[in-house]
Design a protein around this motif. Sequence first.
Motif, PDB file in Angstrom:
ATOM      1  N   ALA A 157       4.041   4.550  -7.148  1.00 49.55           N
ATOM      2  CA  ALA A 157       3.260   4.264  -8.353  1.00 49.55           C
ATOM      3  C   ALA A 157       2.890   5.530  -9.105  1.00 49.55           C
ATOM      4  CB  ALA A 157       1.995   3.483  -7.981  1.00 49.55           C
ATOM      5  N   THR A 158       2.840   5.414 -10.422  1.00 52.84           N
ATOM      6  CA  THR A 158       2.297   6.484 -11.249  1.00 52.84           C
ATOM      7  C   THR A 158       0.774   6.419 -11.165  1.00 52.84           C
ATOM      8  OG1 THR A 158       2.191   5.083 -13.216  1.00 52.84           O
ATOM      9  CG2 THR A 158       4.258   6.296 -12.831  1.00 52.84           C
ATOM     10  N   ASP A 159       0.107   7.413 -11.724  1.00 51.85           N
ATOM     11  CA  ASP A 159      -1.359   7.410 -11.711  1.00 51.85           C
ATOM     12  C   ASP A 159      -1.900   6.176 -12.454  1.00 51.85           C
ATOM     13  OD1 ASP A 159      -1.457   9.772 -10.292  1.00 51.85           O
ATOM     14  OD2 ASP A 159      -1.544  11.031 -12.078  1.00 51.85           O
ATOM     15  N   GLU A 160      -1.259   5.828 -13.562  1.00 48.99           N
ATOM     16  CA  GLU A 160      -1.694   4.649 -14.304  1.00 48.99           C
ATOM     17  C   GLU A 160      -1.487   3.383 -13.466  1.00 48.99           C
ATOM     18  OE1 GLU A 160      -0.887   2.568 -18.645  1.00 48.99           O
ATOM     19  OE2 GLU A 160       0.784   3.538 -17.607  1.00 48.99           O
ATOM     20  N   GLU A 161      -0.362   3.309 -12.760  1.00 42.47           N
ATOM     21  CA  GLU A 161      -0.079   2.127 -11.943  1.00 42.47           C
ATOM     22  C   GLU A 161      -1.015   2.033 -10.755  1.00 42.47           C
ATOM     23  OE1 GLU A 161       4.664   1.732 -13.110  1.00 42.47           O
ATOM     24  OE2 GLU A 161       4.053   2.814 -11.289  1.00 42.47           O
ATOM     25  N   ARG A 162      -1.508   3.169 -10.264  1.00 40.70           N
ATOM     26  CA  ARG A 162      -2.479   3.112  -9.168  1.00 40.70           C
ATOM     27  C   ARG A 162      -3.784   2.475  -9.624  1.00 40.70           C
ATOM     28  NH1 ARG A 162      -0.640   8.451  -7.984  1.00 40.70           N
ATOM     29  NH2 ARG A 162       0.921   8.366  -6.332  1.00 40.70           N
ATOM     30  N   GLN A 213      -4.180  11.833  -5.268  1.00 41.05           N
ATOM     31  CA  GLN A 213      -4.157  12.964  -6.180  1.00 41.05           C
ATOM     32  C   GLN A 213      -2.983  12.830  -7.129  1.00 41.05           C
ATOM     33  OE1 GLN A 213      -6.422  15.395  -6.464  1.00 41.05           O
ATOM     34  NE2 GLN A 213      -7.622  14.259  -4.949  1.00 41.05           N
ATOM     35  N   PRO A 214      -3.146  13.192  -8.400  1.00 39.09           N
ATOM     36  CA  PRO A 214      -2.053  13.105  -9.358  1.00 39.09           C
ATOM     37  C   PRO A 214      -0.845  13.912  -8.888  1.00 39.09           C
ATOM     38  CG  PRO A 214      -4.133  13.546 -10.485  1.00 39.09           C
ATOM     39  CD  PRO A 214      -4.391  13.702  -9.018  1.00 39.09           C
ATOM     40  N   GLY A 215       0.316  13.381  -9.232  1.00 39.51           N
ATOM     41  CA  GLY A 215       1.541  14.126  -8.962  1.00 39.51           C
ATOM     42  C   GLY A 215       2.197  13.818  -7.638  1.00 39.51           C
ATOM     43  N   THR A 216       1.648  12.853  -6.874  1.00 34.84           N
ATOM     44  CA  THR A 216       2.233  12.572  -5.552  1.00 34.84           C
ATOM     45  C   THR A 216       3.203  11.410  -5.571  1.00 34.84           C
ATOM     46  OG1 THR A 216       0.422  11.103  -4.978  1.00 34.84           O
ATOM     47  CG2 THR A 216       0.193  13.417  -4.363  1.00 34.84           C
ATOM     48  N   ALA A 217       3.288  10.712  -6.704  1.00 32.46           N
ATOM     49  CA  ALA A 217       4.168   9.549  -6.763  1.00 32.46           C
ATOM     50  C   ALA A 217       5.629   9.989  -6.700  1.00 32.46           C
ATOM     51  CB  ALA A 217       3.932   8.764  -8.056  1.00 32.46           C
ATOM     52  N   LEU A 260       0.826  -1.205   0.000  1.00 31.95           N
ATOM     53  CA  LEU A 260       0.000   0.000   0.000  1.00 31.95           C
ATOM     54  C   LEU A 260       0.866   1.264   0.000  1.00 31.95           C
ATOM     55  CD1 LEU A 260      -2.809  -1.082   2.494  1.00 31.95           C
ATOM     56  CD2 LEU A 260      -2.933  -0.939  -0.015  1.00 31.95           C
ATOM     57  N   ASP A 261       1.980   1.201   0.707  1.00 34.84           N
ATOM     58  CA  ASP A 261       2.911   2.331   0.698  1.00 34.84           C
ATOM     59  C   ASP A 261       3.517   2.512  -0.690  1.00 34.84           C
ATOM     60  OD1 ASP A 261       4.631   4.339   2.204  1.00 34.84           O
ATOM     61  OD2 ASP A 261       6.185   3.036   1.369  1.00 34.84           O
ATOM     62  N   TRP A 262       3.780   1.393  -1.365  1.00 35.68           N
ATOM     63  CA  TRP A 262       4.301   1.475  -2.738  1.00 35.68           C
ATOM     64  C   TRP A 262       3.292   2.184  -3.642  1.00 35.68           C
ATOM     65  CZ3 TRP A 262       2.965   0.014  -7.661  1.00 35.68           C
ATOM     66  CH2 TRP A 262       3.979   0.041  -8.625  1.00 35.68           C
ATOM     67  N   ASP A 263       2.022   1.834  -3.499  1.00 37.87           N
ATOM     68  CA  ASP A 263       0.984   2.489  -4.304  1.00 37.87           C
ATOM     69  C   ASP A 263       0.993   3.994  -4.104  1.00 37.87           C
ATOM     70  OD1 ASP A 263       0.260  -0.057  -5.049  1.00 37.87           O
ATOM     71  OD2 ASP A 263      -1.513  -0.154  -3.762  1.00 37.87           O
ATOM     72  N   GLN A 264       1.170   4.413  -2.875  1.00 37.55           N
ATOM     73  CA  GLN A 264       1.105   5.842  -2.553  1.00 37.55           C
ATOM     74  C   GLN A 264       2.374   6.591  -2.938  1.00 37.55           C
ATOM     75  OE1 GLN A 264       0.267   6.643   1.556  1.00 37.55           O
ATOM     76  NE2 GLN A 264       0.454   8.863   1.341  1.00 37.55           N
ATOM     77  N   ARG A 265       3.550   5.989  -2.676  1.00 34.95           N
ATOM     78  CA  ARG A 265       4.798   6.731  -2.800  1.00 34.95           C
ATOM     79  C   ARG A 265       5.508   6.541  -4.141  1.00 34.95           C
ATOM     80  NH1 ARG A 265       8.803   5.017   0.785  1.00 34.95           N
ATOM     81  NH2 ARG A 265       9.868   6.957   0.305  1.00 34.95           N
ATOM     82  N   GLN A 313      -8.219  -5.045  -0.412  1.00 39.45           N
ATOM     83  CA  GLN A 313      -9.494  -4.786  -1.079  1.00 39.45           C
ATOM     84  C   GLN A 313     -10.182  -3.556  -0.502  1.00 39.45           C
ATOM     85  OE1 GLN A 313     -11.301  -8.629  -0.447  1.00 39.45           O
ATOM     86  NE2 GLN A 313     -10.690  -9.380  -2.472  1.00 39.45           N
ATOM     87  N   GLN A 314      -9.979  -3.309   0.783  1.00 41.06           N
ATOM     88  CA  GLN A 314     -10.631  -2.172   1.426  1.00 41.06           C
ATOM     89  C   GLN A 314      -9.833  -0.875   1.292  1.00 41.06           C
ATOM     90  OE1 GLN A 314     -11.256  -3.528   5.461  1.00 41.06           O
ATOM     91  NE2 GLN A 314     -13.239  -4.463   4.969  1.00 41.06           N
ATOM     92  N   ALA A 315      -8.584  -1.007   0.890  1.00 42.06           N
ATOM     93  CA  ALA A 315      -7.721   0.179   0.836  1.00 42.06           C
ATOM     94  C   ALA A 315      -8.147   1.123  -0.284  1.00 42.06           C
ATOM     95  CB  ALA A 315      -6.282  -0.237   0.645  1.00 42.06           C
ATOM     96  N   ASN A 316      -8.097   2.384   0.028  1.00 43.31           N
ATOM     97  CA  ASN A 316      -8.351   3.408  -0.988  1.00 43.31           C
ATOM     98  C   ASN A 316      -7.006   3.854  -1.546  1.00 43.31           C
ATOM     99  OD1 ASN A 316      -9.127   5.519  -2.572  1.00 43.31           O
ATOM    100  ND2 ASN A 316      -9.937   6.794  -0.928  1.00 43.31           N
ATOM    101  N   VAL A 317      -6.628   3.265  -2.708  1.00 40.50           N
ATOM    102  CA  VAL A 317      -5.316   3.575  -3.278  1.00 40.50           C
ATOM    103  C   VAL A 317      -5.366   4.736  -4.258  1.00 40.50           C
ATOM    104  CG1 VAL A 317      -4.471   1.241  -2.983  1.00 40.50           C
ATOM    105  CG2 VAL A 317      -5.621   1.859  -5.096  1.00 40.50           C
TER     106      VAL A 317
END
Length: 400
Positions: free
Chosen positions: A363-368, A391-395, A356-361, A384-388
Amino acid sequence: MSLLHYLKYFLFHGVGLIAAVAILAGGAWITFGLIAVLVIYLVGDAICGDDTSTPQFKHPGILTVQLWLALPLLAFIVFSALWSFSNGDFLGFGAALTQLTGYDLVAARDATFAGHYVSTVLITGLMIGMVGTIPAHELTHRTWDPISMLVGRWLLAFSFDTIFAIEHVYGHHRYVSTTEDPATAPRGRNVYFHILASTLKGNVSAWKIEQKRLKRKGHSLFGWHNAVLRGHLMSVLLVVAAYVIGGWQTALFFTACALWGKALLEIVNYMEHYGMVRNPATPVQPRHSWNTNKRISSWTMFNLTRHSHHHAQGEVPYQDLKPFPDAPMMVGGYLTTIIVALIPPLWHKLMTPKVLDWDQRYATDEERLLAIQANARSGIRALQQANVRRQPGTAQVARA
C-alpha cells in the motif's frame, strides 16, 4: 515455440469433456466425475507448482479459436445435463449414443439415484462458471471483435449474466479495489452476502452504464439497442430451450445450474479483490488484485490466474499476461481458494494476515489511511486492532 504451449490450454476442454462424459454415464459416475474435477485442481495445483513462463506465441489465432470452442463445448455439457435430468429422449440423443458406444445411456440414466443429481447440478454449474464465464471474460474484453463479443455474450447467457460484458469491462475495471466497485468485497464481508450484494449492484451498475451509452448514441432506453435487455432475452431463450427438452422441471433444473454458475463468478470476484483499497483517481496497479501462478489453474483457465497483470492492462490477451510473482498472492489455486472462501471462519483466519501484509508491503501512504478506515468498518477484531500506520516510503509496489 514448443507445441506444448498451445496444447496446454486444451486441458481446459479436456476437463469439460470429463464432466460431460460423467454426466452421460449416469449413476455414481456423475459424483465420481465431480470428484475427479476437484482432484485435478486441488491436488494438481498442490503438487505441480507454479507456471511463471512467458512464451511468445506466433499464431495467436489458434488461441482465439480455443476460446471460441468453449461455446459448443458448454452447450454440449449443459444439453447432456438437461437430457440426463429429463424423462424423455430428446431427438433420440440417448438412443444414438447408445448405438454408437454400446453403453446404454437411457438405462443408466433411469437407474440413477436421485442424490446424484445434486452432483449433476454442482458439476454443471461449475462448468458453466469455468467453461462459460472464464473464456467469456477474455472474449468480452475484445470489444473490437464482433465474433468474440457474440461468443462471449452467449457463454455468459448460460449463467444469466450477460451484463458482465458491460459492468466488468466498463465499470469493474475502472473502479476495482474501491468502494465504488460492486465486485470488490470490503474487509470483513461474508462471501454469501457478497454473492447477493455484488449481483444486485452489478446489475444496477450495468443498467446505468448502458443507459448513458444509449443516451449518447441517441437510442431509446427500451428498445433493441439496449444490450442489457437483449442479454437477458438470450438467457430466457436458454430457459425456453430447457423447457422444450424436458418440461418445466428441466427448466427449473437449468435455472439452478445457471444460478450456481453465476454464484461462482461472484465468489471469484470476492477472492480476487477482497480487502483491497485504492483511490479511484489513481491508476490501477498489479498490487490491486490477488494473484496466483498455480500451474493447473493457469493452464486450464486461460491464465485468469494472472489477475494482477490483467487489471493493470486489461487489453492484453491472456497468453501474453505476465506472472508477476511479486504481486500479492491468493491462498492457493483458484478452486482451492474458492473452497476456502466458502468457509468464512477459515477464510478470515487465512486472509486477515495477508491483508495486513498487503497494507505494510504494497500500500501507498494514502492507501494505508484508506486501509485504517476499512479495518475500522470490517468487524474483524484483528483488523480493528492492527496498527497499519507505517513510516512513509516502505511500500513495495508491484509494477507493470
